[in-house]
Design a protein around this motif. Structure first.
Motif, mmCIF file in Angstrom:
data_model
loop_
_atom_site.group_PDB
_atom_site.id
_atom_site.type_symbol
_atom_site.label_atom_id
_atom_site.label_comp_id
_atom_site.label_asym_id
_atom_site.label_seq_id
_atom_site.Cartn_x
_atom_site.Cartn_y
_atom_site.Cartn_z
ATOM 1 N N MET A 1 0.845 -1.202 0.000
ATOM 2 C CA MET A 1 0.000 0.000 0.000
ATOM 3 C C MET A 1 0.875 1.244 0.000
ATOM 4 N N PRO A 2 0.558 2.240 -0.826
ATOM 5 C CA PRO A 2 1.350 3.476 -0.831
ATOM 6 C C PRO A 2 1.438 4.110 0.551
ATOM 7 N N ARG A 3 2.541 4.789 0.791
ATOM 8 C CA ARG A 3 2.768 5.479 2.060
ATOM 9 C C ARG A 3 2.626 6.981 1.819
ATOM 10 N N PHE A 4 1.929 7.666 2.721
ATOM 11 C CA PHE A 4 1.583 9.065 2.518
ATOM 12 C C PHE A 4 2.278 9.955 3.545
ATOM 13 N N ALA A 5 2.788 11.096 3.061
ATOM 14 C CA ALA A 5 3.417 12.101 3.914
ATOM 15 C C ALA A 5 2.608 13.386 3.851
ATOM 16 N N ALA A 6 2.364 13.985 4.991
ATOM 17 C CA ALA A 6 1.650 15.260 5.047
ATOM 18 C C ALA A 6 2.601 16.394 4.688
ATOM 19 N N ASN A 7 2.148 17.278 3.798
ATOM 20 C CA ASN A 7 2.941 18.456 3.464
ATOM 21 C C ASN A 7 2.555 19.584 4.425
ATOM 22 N N LEU A 8 3.453 19.919 5.344
ATOM 23 C CA LEU A 8 3.123 20.863 6.405
ATOM 24 C C LEU A 8 3.161 22.313 5.963
ATOM 25 N N SER A 9 3.592 22.585 4.744
ATOM 26 C CA SER A 9 3.508 23.957 4.230
ATOM 27 C C SER A 9 2.098 24.292 3.761
ATOM 28 N N LEU A 10 1.380 23.278 3.267
ATOM 29 C CA LEU A 10 0.039 23.504 2.729
ATOM 30 C C LEU A 10 -1.055 22.962 3.638
ATOM 31 N N MET A 11 -0.770 21.889 4.365
ATOM 32 C CA MET A 11 -1.745 21.273 5.256
ATOM 33 C C MET A 11 -1.531 21.753 6.697
ATOM 34 N N TYR A 12 -2.593 21.668 7.484
ATOM 35 C CA TYR A 12 -2.567 22.021 8.904
ATOM 36 C C TYR A 12 -2.196 23.479 9.148
ATOM 37 N N THR A 13 -2.508 24.337 8.198
ATOM 38 C CA THR A 13 -2.165 25.749 8.371
ATOM 39 C C THR A 13 -3.049 26.438 9.400
ATOM 40 N N GLU A 14 -4.057 25.735 9.920
ATOM 41 C CA GLU A 14 -4.836 26.256 11.037
ATOM 42 C C GLU A 14 -4.036 26.242 12.338
#
Length: 267
Positions: free
Chosen positions: A1-14
């Protein structure tokens, strides 16, 4: 199964940047990427990774004056010293963060650039990439180059997959690879299934990224069939990471239904 990384520059900007590591971990991410680490001490970033059980899988080398609109220097004649100093700085951060991939941005070319001028840009880019790959090899780090669409980044020097792969083959360094962003590729070229089937088996693709097309929101919004694409990636045996480089429509956590669904978890 592919492994996913969160991009913290665009995600979680709240959340403030340093708090985004914990937020990503709480949502089940095991890895993160982001644009640039240089506003923070490497030791502090490493502490955030360790405290939250995360791996750093990608960031960019210094891009020149980002706030003034620059988008890399590696293809710009006359900026070689700056580019190479930036590579060394990136590798210092990579060592501290345990990060095995650094993206080196090419830079922008002006409208009306002649073919002869473009050839000079390409020669500069190739020479800087060869230097970077040599430096990175000693550190166990891959240098990545990414074709980027000119709708989002007008004038960016590298736009097409074939051009990126040609550079990688020409430099012929094991540590130089292509960063295949399916969002950019769909906008410029389309035909993503054929692209994946053609390029992943070569071993020249070091990292994937995903976002919805055309609006760069969650990848299940828009024209991409992400379940099909993830199945293609899985069938080809790609063992790298897929960076989630998208802008959430609303809250980041609230928009992760696509990922929970893919993992078979309750939304």
């Amino acid at each position: 199964m592919p492994r996913f990384a969160a991009n913290l520059s665009l995600m979680y900007t709240e959340h403030p940047f340093l708090d985004r590591f914990a937020a990503a971990s709480a949502d089940g991410f095991e890895a993160v990427e982001y644009l640039f680490p240089y506003a923070y001490e490497a030791a502090e970033l490493r502490r955030r990774l360790d405290d939250n059980g995360l791996r750093q899988v990608l960031f960019n080398a210094p891009p020149g004056d980002w706030d003034a609109g620059e988008r890399g220097t590696a293809a710009l004649p006359g900026r070689e010293r700056e580019t190479r100093t930036g590579i060394d700085r990136a590798l210092e951060y990579a060592a501290e963060l345990g990060c095995e991939r650094v993206h080196v941005m090419a830079g922008l070319v002006a409208p009306g650039t002649t073919d002869a001028e473009r050839a000079r840009f390409r020669d500069t880019y190739r020479d800087n990439l060869a230097h970077a790959a040599g430096r990175a090899a000693a550190a166990g780090v891959d240098v990545l180059i990414e074709p980027i669409n000119t709708r989002d980044m007008p004038g960016y020097f590298l736009n097409r997959q074939a051009d990126a792969h040609a550079l990688v083959q020409e430099v012929a360094a094991d540590r130089l690879k292509v960063q295949l962003d399916l969002y950019h590729c769909q906008i410029v070229e389309g035909d993503l299934t054929a692209t994946l089937r053609r390029d992943l088996p070569t071993g020249r693709v070091g990292h994937l990224q995903i976002a919805g097309v055309p609006d760069r929101h969650e990848p299940d919004a828009g024209e991409l069939n992400i379940r099909h694409l993830f199945g293609v990636v899985d069938a080809l045996g790609f063992d790298g990471w897929i960076g989630c480089e998208y802008v959430p429509r609303a809250g980041t956590s609230e928009g992760l239904g696509w990922l929970n669904d893919y993992r078979g978890e309750p939304a």
